[in-house]
Design a protein around this motif. Structure first.
Motif, PDB file in Angstrom:
ATOM      1  N   ALA A 170       0.292  -2.787   2.581  1.00 45.32           N
ATOM      2  CA  ALA A 170       0.723  -3.182   1.241  1.00 45.32           C
ATOM      3  C   ALA A 170       2.102  -3.829   1.309  1.00 45.32           C
ATOM      4  CB  ALA A 170       0.762  -1.967   0.323  1.00 45.32           C
ATOM      5  N   HIS A 171       2.266  -4.953   0.603  1.00 45.86           N
ATOM      6  CA  HIS A 171       3.547  -5.678   0.550  1.00 45.86           C
ATOM      7  C   HIS A 171       3.999  -5.743  -0.909  1.00 45.86           C
ATOM      8  CE1 HIS A 171       3.181  -7.058   4.757  1.00 45.86           C
ATOM      9  NE2 HIS A 171       1.881  -7.079   4.490  1.00 45.86           N
ATOM     10  N   PHE A 172       5.214  -5.258  -1.166  1.00 44.60           N
ATOM     11  CA  PHE A 172       5.709  -5.119  -2.523  1.00 44.60           C
ATOM     12  C   PHE A 172       6.613  -6.294  -2.911  1.00 44.60           C
ATOM     13  CE2 PHE A 172       4.867  -0.944  -0.764  1.00 44.60           C
ATOM     14  CZ  PHE A 172       4.021  -0.401  -1.724  1.00 44.60           C
ATOM     15  N   GLU A 173       6.871  -6.408  -4.214  1.00 44.58           N
ATOM     16  CA  GLU A 173       7.672  -7.527  -4.725  1.00 44.58           C
ATOM     17  C   GLU A 173       9.101  -7.504  -4.201  1.00 44.58           C
ATOM     18  OE1 GLU A 173       6.102  -9.019  -8.935  1.00 44.58           O
ATOM     19  OE2 GLU A 173       6.775  -6.933  -9.016  1.00 44.58           O
ATOM     20  N   ASP A 174       9.639  -6.326  -3.859  1.00 41.11           N
ATOM     21  CA  ASP A 174      11.007  -6.250  -3.350  1.00 41.11           C
ATOM     22  C   ASP A 174      11.108  -6.585  -1.859  1.00 41.11           C
ATOM     23  OD1 ASP A 174       9.882  -4.073  -2.123  1.00 41.11           O
ATOM     24  OD2 ASP A 174      11.155  -2.572  -3.100  1.00 41.11           O
ATOM     25  N   GLY A 175       9.988  -6.979  -1.255  1.00 36.77           N
ATOM     26  CA  GLY A 175       9.994  -7.359   0.155  1.00 36.77           C
ATOM     27  C   GLY A 175       9.629  -6.240   1.116  1.00 36.77           C
ATOM     28  N   SER A 176       9.558  -5.018   0.632  1.00 36.43           N
ATOM     29  CA  SER A 176       9.200  -3.893   1.498  1.00 36.43           C
ATOM     30  C   SER A 176       7.673  -3.856   1.707  1.00 36.43           C
ATOM     31  CB  SER A 176       9.676  -2.583   0.890  1.00 36.43           C
ATOM     32  OG  SER A 176       9.048  -2.355  -0.364  1.00 36.43           O
ATOM     33  N   SER A 177       7.241  -3.073   2.663  1.00 37.59           N
ATOM     34  CA  SER A 177       5.814  -2.946   2.949  1.00 37.59           C
ATOM     35  C   SER A 177       5.534  -1.573   3.546  1.00 37.59           C
ATOM     36  CB  SER A 177       5.352  -4.044   3.914  1.00 37.59           C
ATOM     37  OG  SER A 177       6.002  -3.929   5.159  1.00 37.59           O
ATOM     38  N   LYS A 178       4.283  -1.175   3.525  1.00 38.18           N
ATOM     39  CA  LYS A 178       3.883   0.075   4.162  1.00 38.18           C
ATOM     40  C   LYS A 178       2.391   0.017   4.466  1.00 38.18           C
ATOM     41  CE  LYS A 178       2.369   3.006   0.321  1.00 38.18           C
ATOM     42  NZ  LYS A 178       2.442   4.353  -0.272  1.00 38.18           N
ATOM     43  N   GLU A 179       1.963   0.860   5.402  1.00 35.33           N
ATOM     44  CA  GLU A 179       0.544   0.959   5.711  1.00 35.33           C
ATOM     45  C   GLU A 179      -0.102   1.946   4.751  1.00 35.33           C
ATOM     46  OE1 GLU A 179      -2.551   2.117   9.348  1.00 35.33           O
ATOM     47  OE2 GLU A 179      -0.401   1.895   9.760  1.00 35.33           O
ATOM     48  N   CYS A 180      -1.210   1.535   4.162  1.00 36.22           N
ATOM     49  CA  CYS A 180      -1.936   2.404   3.239  1.00 36.22           C
ATOM     50  C   CYS A 180      -2.902   3.303   4.018  1.00 36.22           C
ATOM     51  CB  CYS A 180      -2.749   1.571   2.243  1.00 36.22           C
ATOM     52  SG  CYS A 180      -1.770   0.459   1.229  1.00 36.22           S
ATOM     53  N   GLN A 181      -3.099   4.483   3.508  1.00 39.02           N
ATOM     54  CA  GLN A 181      -4.061   5.375   4.143  1.00 39.02           C
ATOM     55  C   GLN A 181      -5.472   4.856   3.897  1.00 39.02           C
ATOM     56  OE1 GLN A 181      -3.912   9.465   2.895  1.00 39.02           O
ATOM     57  NE2 GLN A 181      -5.794  10.019   3.971  1.00 39.02           N
ATOM     58  N   THR A 182      -6.211   4.642   4.981  1.00 39.93           N
ATOM     59  CA  THR A 182      -7.594   4.188   4.857  1.00 39.93           C
ATOM     60  C   THR A 182      -8.540   5.387   4.854  1.00 39.93           C
ATOM     61  OG1 THR A 182      -7.683   3.825   7.243  1.00 39.93           O
ATOM     62  CG2 THR A 182      -7.232   1.914   5.868  1.00 39.93           C
ATOM     63  N   LEU A 183      -9.677   5.208   4.205  1.00 37.24           N
ATOM     64  CA  LEU A 183     -10.642   6.287   4.020  1.00 37.24           C
ATOM     65  C   LEU A 183     -12.055   5.746   4.234  1.00 37.24           C
ATOM     66  CD1 LEU A 183      -9.156   7.350   0.582  1.00 37.24           C
ATOM     67  CD2 LEU A 183      -8.889   8.712   2.670  1.00 37.24           C
ATOM     68  N   LYS A 184     -12.947   6.632   4.633  1.00 37.54           N
ATOM     69  CA  LYS A 184     -14.374   6.297   4.598  1.00 37.54           C
ATOM     70  C   LYS A 184     -14.930   6.861   3.304  1.00 37.54           C
ATOM     71  CE  LYS A 184     -17.588   8.065   7.447  1.00 37.54           C
ATOM     72  NZ  LYS A 184     -18.486   8.156   8.635  1.00 37.54           N
ATOM     73  N   VAL A 221     -15.176   0.976   3.555  1.00 41.54           N
ATOM     74  CA  VAL A 221     -13.742   1.112   3.794  1.00 41.54           C
ATOM     75  C   VAL A 221     -13.044   1.305   2.452  1.00 41.54           C
ATOM     76  CG1 VAL A 221     -11.660   0.024   4.683  1.00 41.54           C
ATOM     77  CG2 VAL A 221     -13.846  -0.370   5.821  1.00 41.54           C
ATOM     78  N   GLY A 222     -12.228   2.326   2.349  1.00 44.63           N
ATOM     79  CA  GLY A 222     -11.433   2.558   1.155  1.00 44.63           C
ATOM     80  C   GLY A 222      -9.982   2.772   1.522  1.00 44.63           C
ATOM     81  N   PHE A 223      -9.116   2.761   0.534  1.00 45.65           N
ATOM     82  CA  PHE A 223      -7.696   3.018   0.800  1.00 45.65           C
ATOM     83  C   PHE A 223      -7.006   3.455  -0.495  1.00 45.65           C
ATOM     84  CE2 PHE A 223      -7.942  -1.433  -0.392  1.00 45.65           C
ATOM     85  CZ  PHE A 223      -6.820  -1.650  -1.186  1.00 45.65           C
ATOM     86  N   ILE A 224      -5.836   4.033  -0.347  1.00 46.44           N
ATOM     87  CA  ILE A 224      -5.018   4.425  -1.506  1.00 46.44           C
ATOM     88  C   ILE A 224      -4.105   3.262  -1.845  1.00 46.44           C
ATOM     89  CG2 ILE A 224      -3.312   6.045  -2.381  1.00 46.44           C
ATOM     90  CD1 ILE A 224      -4.386   8.112  -0.422  1.00 46.44           C
ATOM     91  N   ALA A 225      -4.248   2.743  -3.069  1.00 48.78           N
ATOM     92  CA  ALA A 225      -3.479   1.575  -3.505  1.00 48.78           C
ATOM     93  C   ALA A 225      -2.304   2.018  -4.367  1.00 48.78           C
ATOM     94  CB  ALA A 225      -4.363   0.620  -4.287  1.00 48.78           C
ATOM     95  N   PRO A 226      -1.116   1.466  -4.144  1.00 48.12           N
ATOM     96  CA  PRO A 226       0.056   1.831  -4.943  1.00 48.12           C
ATOM     97  C   PRO A 226      -0.023   1.264  -6.367  1.00 48.12           C
ATOM     98  CG  PRO A 226       0.672   0.798  -2.847  1.00 48.12           C
ATOM     99  CD  PRO A 226      -0.788   0.547  -3.056  1.00 48.12           C
ATOM    100  N   GLN A 227       0.820   1.757  -7.229  1.00 44.69           N
ATOM    101  CA  GLN A 227       0.942   1.259  -8.595  1.00 44.69           C
ATOM    102  C   GLN A 227       1.677  -0.072  -8.593  1.00 44.69           C
ATOM    103  OE1 GLN A 227       3.218   3.898 -11.028  1.00 44.69           O
ATOM    104  NE2 GLN A 227       3.001   2.710 -12.908  1.00 44.69           N
ATOM    105  N   GLY A 228       1.370  -0.924  -9.592  1.00 50.72           N
ATOM    106  CA  GLY A 228       2.118  -2.156  -9.790  1.00 50.72           C
ATOM    107  C   GLY A 228       1.545  -3.346  -9.048  1.00 50.72           C
ATOM    108  N   LYS A 229       2.349  -4.439  -9.053  1.00 50.92           N
ATOM    109  CA  LYS A 229       1.920  -5.676  -8.396  1.00 50.92           C
ATOM    110  C   LYS A 229       2.127  -5.554  -6.893  1.00 50.92           C
ATOM    111  CE  LYS A 229       2.688  -8.877 -12.256  1.00 50.92           C
ATOM    112  NZ  LYS A 229       3.374 -10.106 -12.694  1.00 50.92           N
ATOM    113  N   VAL A 230       1.042  -5.639  -6.169  1.00 45.61           N
ATOM    114  CA  VAL A 230       1.071  -5.450  -4.716  1.00 45.61           C
ATOM    115  C   VAL A 230       0.146  -6.481  -4.080  1.00 45.61           C
ATOM    116  CG1 VAL A 230       0.739  -3.824  -2.817  1.00 45.61           C
ATOM    117  CG2 VAL A 230       1.360  -2.968  -5.081  1.00 45.61           C
ATOM    118  N   SER A 231       0.584  -7.043  -2.967  1.00 42.21           N
ATOM    119  CA  SER A 231      -0.301  -7.890  -2.161  1.00 42.21           C
ATOM    120  C   SER A 231      -0.635  -7.146  -0.874  1.00 42.21           C
ATOM    121  CB  SER A 231       0.353  -9.237  -1.851  1.00 42.21           C
ATOM    122  OG  SER A 231       1.551  -9.058  -1.129  1.00 42.21           O
TER     123      SER A 231
END
Length: 814
Positions: free
Chosen positions: A740-754, A760-770
């Motif tokens: 996940a890449h945030f508007e402030d330039g930071s990023s993190k790896e999202c937890q993936t799930l089956k 494939v699934g994952f936990i998505a953060p709140q707000g505008k995210v690419s």
């Protein structure tokens, strides 16, 4: 669900064999260890001989060896996965045995040790299980690792041939010819006219054809031809002294054999009738052209497609589209539970071997359907409809006015025709159910799978051996869950609870679909066929004409006459319509298909146009090819309920079954050749309710947007009002990572799930995210490091040996 196939079985018969061997050695049970180490290949005399057959005789197809092929009950060839070829062409076979004699003469102990080791691997069970321990049954395909060794050993002898005493090539050639003859004799003595009792659960051959017979033709000529080739090549090696001529002659022989046996493989087992292969010329060309055009303008989106009447197991590869018709061969075991939830596959069953229980999983699954919940989850973007050729009202109705508005092809309402017309073999529609770049969505509910601790597959969403109607309910419930919720593996529940997510109990049934009881009536219309064509005045009146112009009707019976009798289902409560929405409905129809119950299924009712004008008793939806392909290719034991989706565009009065005479033998007017399935049922949802349900998950607070997809990578964005669990349409594999890449330039790896047993699934953060989603083969780096070390070690050895040889020669010259 074929994006990857890295995951294997946790335990198979191969793993059980290796575990037994390891345990017997660790406990000093040397009797058992010896029995395991020197066990007959596949516990079968035929498989024990396959190493000899595969080495001395060329293969002529991918199913069996030429002088002893497995024979099924009908006298045809029975496939045996253990079978493989070791034939490296006649010059290499002869040179190999000359080299063997030479190694004895030169007292090359290392060569003889290697020879004994290879013979052990070929003629005992160890290698067959070792190389395929976690993929299922034993396979002879591991022979590929021996081929370069055999060729290298033979080529070394070719370089040395001129220096050999004359008796060496004579002895080697004689040994080769003797063993080739002995192999043929052993096949006759050991296999011909013998029957073997079943020992393993899969690919067991009880009888052999010696020699093989293919399409009524004996392959005995291959035995005589190969023995003749052995003699001819032996004479060439013995009497052609000029190296240049020898090399050209041997090279010519290899070229000749390559051409001969390559063509023989096709002649015996590798050819298909061009006019009939993959649906025939017209069908094949239309589907190929359609998806060539679609891929040209839809290449950066991820989607799947369904085409009616898919003729071959892997036809979508031929036609170049990502299909759902089957997961044959490349089935990814990490999606197996998903396949079970939709009853596309049978669950594994337990077997016992080597004092250990192991699981037999099916390595293929089959969907090939038009059920709405599965289609949205799989992201079915295109539907190909095969032309039936059944009359003037294909893709329309007899009434020319309504034919302008009402599409009778069984595809989702408002789907757009993007290729073909009523005259073409295939028409392709763009589905109205999924967005242009649909790739996944957030869910409202989370459910624990709650796996039964005593089972490897039973949980809250798959009950195993359920009855037909329980399975029907389970399919409808689960495929609705794929959209509104996500089924979470038990081991991931705590992690999601710690993230603040809550879990709901598994719903008992679909909340969208409602069960409708059916009343059955059989109409006889001897002078009117199912098209509504009357032989009395040679006019076509339409599909509902028979209802008021039948010779008779009855409410009982288990069979009917193809074409001239129609089975009609109506609401058992006497209601005029199955659905109240004039714009249409979704029908989930249970009707178990077999060779005895094969039939057309079509829905008749009232259509209301945009101006409010109603046309009564019109054809609203028709299907045949979907069901017949499903019936012929579904996985045995996968489902006790054959469930098909229909999308009528109006209010349905009648569900009609009318069998094709061509599907039955002796289908005359008096022969009730078609049986009525004893298992049938119906769930219905109004179109307006269905669209409201699914459109919710296309909104900005649920859907993934700005999707661009390429092999092993996808980018997309989201704008959620809270942290959410997202399920994608990709088949699960541990190699997928989401960043996940945030508007402030930071990023993190999202937890993936089956999720849902295989997405494939994952936990998505709140707000505008690419997001960037990437696939990397698990343990690729570790494997690359080990491979590099191996190559480095081999190179070091080669350099050291070269230096040693140079210094040795320098000493000798000094």
């Amino acid at each position: 669900l074929r994006e990857s196939s890295l995951s294997g079985r946790t335990i198979s018969i191969g793993a059980a064999y290796l575990n037994s061997l390891k345990t017997s050695i660790a406990t000093f049970d040397f009797n058992t260890a010896f029995a395991r180490l020197f066990e007959l290949v596949g516990r079968h005399p035929g498989r024990e001989l396959q190493g000899l057959i595969g080495f001395f005789y060329p293969t002529y197809g991918y199913l069996a060896l030429p002088i002893a092929s497995g024979m099924n009950a009908n006298g045809g060839i029975q496939y045996d996965a253990w079978v493989a070829s070791l034939f490296c062409y006649t010059p290499c076979v002869i040179l190999f045995w000359i080299a063997f004699v030479s190694s004895i003469r030169r007292k090359k102990i290392s060569h003889l040790v290697a020879f004994v080791l290879i013979a052990y691997l070929v003629f005992t069970n160890f290698a067959y299980y070792f190389f395929y321990a976690f993929t299922g049954d034993g396979y002879g395909r591991w022979y590929i690792v021996l081929v370069p060794i055999i060729i290298y050993y033979a080529c070394q002898e070719l370089d040395r041939l001129k220096e050999e005493p004359k008796w060496v090539p004579i002895s080697g050639a004689a040994t080769s010819l003797f063993l080739a003859t002995l192999t043929w004799i052993l096949c006759i003595v050991v296999l011909k006219d013998k029957t073997f009792e079943t020992s393993l659960t899969t690919y067991w051959v009880t009888r052999y054809s010696v020699p093989s017979v293919v399409n009524g033709h004996s392959t005995l000529w291959i035995v005589y031809f190969q023995l003749g080739m052995d003699l001819a090549v032996s004479f060439i090696l013995l009497f052609v002294k000029k190296r240049a001529i020898l090399l050209k002659t041997l090279g010519g022989i290899v070229i000749f054999e390559t051409i001969l046996w390559g063509n023989m493989s096709f002649a015996y087992m590798g050819t298909w009738n061009y006019n009939g292969w993959n649906g025939g010329v017209e069908y094949r060309n239309d589907v190929t052209e359609a998806f060539s055009k679609i891929n040209s303008f839809d290449g950066n989106a991820f989607y799947r497609a369904f085409v009616e009447g898919m003729p071959e197991n892997n036809a979508q590869e031929v036609f170049d589209f990502n299909g759902t018709s089957n997961f044959h061969s490349l089935f990814n075991y990490d999606v197996n539970q998903l396949a079970l939830y939709s009853h596309m596959n049978r669950h594994e069953y337990q077997s016992t071997a080597y004092e250990q229980t192991y699981y037999n999983k099916s390595w293929s699954a089959f969907y090939g359907n038009k059920r709405i919940g599965a289609d949205v989850a799989f992201n079915i973007k295109y539907y190909g409809v095969k032309r039936e050729g059944y009359g003037d009202w294909e893709n329309c109705n007899v009434n020319p006015e309504i034919s302008k508005y009402l599409n009778t092809d069984n595809v989702p309402w408002d789907s757009t025709l993007v290729y073909g017309d009523a005259s073409m073999k295939v028409r392709v529609y763009r589905s109205s159910l999924v967005d242009e770049n649909s790739f996944g969505h957030a869910v409202d509910e989370l459910y624990k799978e709650n796996r039964d601790p005593s089972s490897t597959y039973v949980d809250d969403f798959y009950s195993g051996n359920s009855s037909t109607y329980e399975t029907f309910n389970e399919i409808n419930r689960n495929e609705e869950v794929y959209t509104k919720g996500a089924i979470v593996k038990d081991e991931d529940v705590d992690a999601l609870l710690s993230e603040g997510f809550a879990f709901s109990s598994a719903p008992a049934k679909s909340s969208l679909l409602k069960s409708v009881s059916l009343k059955k009536t059989i109409y006889r219309h001897e002078d009117t066929n199912f098209l509504g064509f009357s032989s009395k005045d040679n006019k076509t009146y339409g599909p509902a004409y028979f209802l008021n112009h039948s010779e008779s009707k009855r409410n009982t019976g288990v069979s009917y006459v193809p074409d001239y009798e129609t089975v009609v289902f109506t609401p058992s409560d006497g209601s005029k319509y199955f659905n109240s929405d004039p714009s249409g409905a979704y029908f989930s129809f249970l009707y178990n298909f077999s060779n005895l119950t094969k039939t057309r299924i079509y829905l008749i009712g009232d259509y209301t146009d945009d101006n409010g004008k109603t046309y009564e008793d019109q054809l609203l939806s028709y299907d045949y090819n979907t069901m017949t392909a499903y019936q012929s290719r579904k996985v045995g034991g996968a489902s006790s309920a054959d469930v098909f989706g229909f999308y009528p565009k109006g209010r349905v009065k009648y569900i009609c079954l009318n069998a094709k005479p061509s599907d039955y033998s002796n289908p005359g007017k008096e022969n009730e050749a078609a049986s009525i399935s004893s298992s049938y049922g119906l769930y219905v949802a109004n179109r307006s309710d269905v669209e409201e349900f699914y459109n919710k998950y296309k909104s900005e607070n649920y859907a993934l947007k700005d999707v661009e997809y390429s092999t092993n990578k996808a980018t997309f964005s989201s704008n959620f009002d809270s942290k959410k669990v997202v399920v994608t349409t990709l088949g699960y594999d541990a190699g997928w990572k989401v960043f996940a890449h945030f508007e402030d330039g930071s990023s993190k790896e999202c937890q993936t799930l089956k999720l849902d047993g295989g997405f494939v699934g994952f936990i998505a953060p709140q707000g505008k995210v690419s997001y960037v989603m990437k696939y990397q083969t698990p343990y690729l780096k570790e494997g690359a490091i080990l491979a590099s070390l191996a190559v480095l070690s081999l190179a070091t050895y080669a350099v050291a040996r070269f230096i040693y040889q140079v210094k040795k020669k320098e000493k000798e010259l000094a």
